[in-house]
Design a protein around this motif. Structure first.
Motif, PDB file in Angstrom:
ATOM      1  N   GLU A   5       0.828  -1.204   0.000  1.00 35.31           N
ATOM      2  CA  GLU A   5       0.000   0.000   0.000  1.00 35.31           C
ATOM      3  C   GLU A   5       0.863   1.255   0.000  1.00 35.31           C
ATOM      4  N   ALA A   6       1.844   1.310   0.912  1.00 35.58           N
ATOM      5  CA  ALA A   6       2.739   2.465   0.968  1.00 35.58           C
ATOM      6  C   ALA A   6       3.570   2.568  -0.303  1.00 35.58           C
ATOM      7  N   GLY A   7       3.994   1.418  -0.840  1.00 36.79           N
ATOM      8  CA  GLY A   7       4.786   1.429  -2.071  1.00 36.79           C
ATOM      9  C   GLY A   7       4.002   1.949  -3.259  1.00 36.79           C
ATOM     10  N   ILE A   8       2.742   1.560  -3.358  1.00 38.38           N
ATOM     11  CA  ILE A   8       1.897   2.034  -4.463  1.00 38.38           C
ATOM     12  C   ILE A   8       1.702   3.537  -4.373  1.00 38.38           C
ATOM     13  N   VAL A   9       1.446   4.036  -3.165  1.00 41.38           N
ATOM     14  CA  VAL A   9       1.292   5.484  -2.984  1.00 41.38           C
ATOM     15  C   VAL A   9       2.541   6.214  -3.483  1.00 41.38           C
ATOM     16  N   CYS A  10       3.705   5.702  -3.092  1.00 41.91           N
ATOM     17  CA  CYS A  10       4.962   6.384  -3.456  1.00 41.91           C
ATOM     18  C   CYS A  10       5.259   6.286  -4.946  1.00 41.91           C
ATOM     19  N   LEU A  11       5.140   5.088  -5.516  1.00 39.00           N
ATOM     20  CA  LEU A  11       5.483   4.935  -6.928  1.00 39.00           C
ATOM     21  C   LEU A  11       4.447   5.609  -7.821  1.00 39.00           C
ATOM     22  N   ASP A  12       3.178   5.611  -7.414  1.00 39.04           N
ATOM     23  CA  ASP A  12       2.173   6.408  -8.133  1.00 39.04           C
ATOM     24  C   ASP A  12       2.611   7.865  -8.189  1.00 39.04           C
ATOM     25  N   GLY A  13       3.100   8.378  -7.050  1.00 35.87           N
ATOM     26  CA  GLY A  13       3.518   9.773  -7.000  1.00 35.87           C
ATOM     27  C   GLY A  13       4.711  10.055  -7.891  1.00 35.87           C
ATOM     28  N   VAL A  14       5.674   9.132  -7.918  1.00 37.70           N
ATOM     29  CA  VAL A  14       6.837   9.299  -8.788  1.00 37.70           C
ATOM     30  C   VAL A  14       6.404   9.324 -10.251  1.00 37.70           C
ATOM     31  N   LEU A  15       5.544   8.386 -10.620  1.00 41.47           N
ATOM     32  CA  LEU A  15       5.055   8.335 -12.002  1.00 41.47           C
ATOM     33  C   LEU A  15       4.227   9.565 -12.347  1.00 41.47           C
ATOM     34  N   ARG A  16       3.384   9.988 -11.412  1.00 37.75           N
ATOM     35  CA  ARG A  16       2.531  11.145 -11.691  1.00 37.75           C
ATOM     36  C   ARG A  16       3.372  12.388 -11.951  1.00 37.75           C
ATOM     37  N   ARG A  17       4.407  12.583 -11.143  1.00 36.28           N
ATOM     38  CA  ARG A  17       5.271  13.752 -11.347  1.00 36.28           C
ATOM     39  C   ARG A  17       5.930  13.701 -12.725  1.00 36.28           C
ATOM     40  N   ALA A  18       6.381  12.508 -13.118  1.00 32.53           N
ATOM     41  CA  ALA A  18       7.012  12.363 -14.438  1.00 32.53           C
ATOM     42  C   ALA A  18       6.003  12.608 -15.553  1.00 32.53           C
ATOM     43  N   GLU A  19       4.797  12.056 -15.412  1.00 25.20           N
ATOM     44  CA  GLU A  19       3.779  12.219 -16.442  1.00 25.20           C
ATOM     45  C   GLU A  19       3.312  13.673 -16.535  1.00 25.20           C
ATOM     46  N   ASP A  20       3.223  14.346 -15.391  1.00 23.38           N
ATOM     47  CA  ASP A  20       2.855  15.770 -15.415  1.00 23.38           C
ATOM     48  C   ASP A  20       3.915  16.581 -16.150  1.00 23.38           C
ATOM     49  N   GLN A  21       5.176  16.205 -15.971  1.00 21.30           N
ATOM     50  CA  GLN A  21       6.250  16.891 -16.685  1.00 21.30           C
ATOM     51  C   GLN A  21       6.130  16.660 -18.189  1.00 21.30           C
ATOM     52  N   ASP A  22       5.837  15.418 -18.578  1.00 20.97           N
ATOM     53  CA  ASP A  22       5.647  15.123 -20.001  1.00 20.97           C
ATOM     54  C   ASP A  22       4.451  15.879 -20.568  1.00 20.97           C
ATOM     55  N   LEU A  23       3.380  15.958 -19.774  1.00 18.91           N
ATOM     56  CA  LEU A  23       2.193  16.684 -20.232  1.00 18.91           C
ATOM     57  C   LEU A  23       2.525  18.157 -20.447  1.00 18.91           C
ATOM     58  N   HIS A  24       3.326  18.711 -19.557  1.00 15.17           N
ATOM     59  CA  HIS A  24       3.722  20.119 -19.689  1.00 15.17           C
ATOM     60  C   HIS A  24       4.634  20.334 -20.892  1.00 15.17           C
ATOM     61  N   ASP A  25       5.569  19.411 -21.098  1.00 14.29           N
ATOM     62  CA  ASP A  25       6.576  19.588 -22.143  1.00 14.29           C
ATOM     63  C   ASP A  25       6.094  19.168 -23.530  1.00 14.29           C
ATOM     64  N   MET A  26       5.256  18.113 -23.583  1.00  6.54           N
ATOM     65  CA  MET A  26       4.921  17.496 -24.863  1.00  6.54           C
ATOM     66  C   MET A  26       3.433  17.425 -25.160  1.00  6.54           C
ATOM     67  N   GLY A  27       2.613  17.744 -24.159  1.00 10.03           N
ATOM     68  CA  GLY A  27       1.178  17.676 -24.374  1.00 10.03           C
ATOM     69  C   GLY A  27       0.609  16.278 -24.249  1.00 10.03           C
ATOM     70  N   GLN A  28       1.391  15.323 -23.758  1.00  9.36           N
ATOM     71  CA  GLN A  28       0.914  13.964 -23.531  1.00  9.36           C
ATOM     72  C   GLN A  28       1.617  13.382 -22.312  1.00  9.36           C
ATOM     73  N   ARG A  29       0.948  12.441 -21.654  1.00 10.00           N
ATOM     74  CA  ARG A  29       1.447  11.936 -20.376  1.00 10.00           C
ATOM     75  C   ARG A  29       2.545  10.892 -20.536  1.00 10.00           C
ATOM     76  N   HIS A  30       2.598  10.222 -21.663  1.00  8.27           N
ATOM     77  CA  HIS A  30       3.630   9.202 -21.871  1.00  8.27           C
ATOM     78  C   HIS A  30       4.726   9.785 -22.748  1.00  8.27           C
TER      79      HIS A  30
END
Length: 222
Positions: free
Chosen positions: A50-75
């Protein structure tokens, strides 16, 4: 975290992780730290899925938000870099692929927008309701009525997590009620969960089963 060749150790006061290679270490504000992906996997290994999912979700979300900002897509490259780091860690001697780590890797999803959403998704999985879809778009053929926190995979049931700061006034509450009414009109049942609900899995199970029963009854009538 050791940076020499000596073994780690753990006692009642401190947990000294085993040594890591230089590529797994970053410097932030002059402090040497492990990267976010490794930190999240260490949480999974030490504290459970449970704690691991919370943390890794957050790591992925931050990366995807960066991609969305830079490229207009989450992946994009930021997300790909996280996945590459995880894969490299699992193929090194740093991180053993334990049962907890494997579960976290299977369920991680950067679309979850908060700790509450990640924990809700984990609880639904734990209760046997399958993989829920985060940030599900509720729409008919022409109109998007809203993006909801979670949708059960096999049922027309929406799960919304209500944190303490989601609504700031009466106008927000009325707008949310109108939104929920529109979602129900499209054939979905809505279950709302709070922090206290997450501590009572049996109650959550009852709420979800009741919503599934209502959704099934509605589909038979329709």
């Amino acid at each position: 975290m050791r940076t020499d060749a000596h073994r780690g150790r753990r006692d009642a006061t401190i947990f000294v992780h085993g040594p890591v290679p230089g590529w797994a270490v970053e410097e932030v504000d002059g402090v040497r730290v492990v990267g976010p992906a490794l930190a999240a996997l260490q949480v999974a290994q030490s504290c459970g899925p449970e704690a691991g999912i919370v943390c890794l979700d957050g790591v992925l979300r931050r990366a995807e938000d960066q991609d969305l900002h830079d490229m207009g897509q989450r992946h994009g490259p930021s997300r790909a870099s996280v996945i590459e780091q995880v894969d490299r860690l699992l193929h090194s001697s740093i991180m053993a692929r334990t049962r907890h780590v494997s579960t976290v890797l299977d369920l991680m999803d950067g679309r979850s927008q908060s700790v509450g959403e990640s924990r809700s998704r984990w609880l639904l999985h734990l209760l046997g309701f399958g993989r829920a879809t985060p940030q599900f778009e509720v729409r008919d053929r022409t109109t998007l009525y809203g993006v909801v926190d979670l949708k059960l995979a096999d049922h027309a049931v929406i799960v919304e997590f209500d944190g303490t700061t989601k609504y700031t006034g009466r106008g927000d509450l009325l707008a949310e009620k109108r939104r929920e009414d529109q979602i129900r009109d499209l054939g979905y049942e809505v279950v709302r969960l709070t922090w206290s609900d997450l501590a009572h899995p049996r109650l959550v199970r009852q709420k979800i089963l009741a919503a599934i029963a209502r959704a099934q009854a509605r589909s038979r009538v329709g």
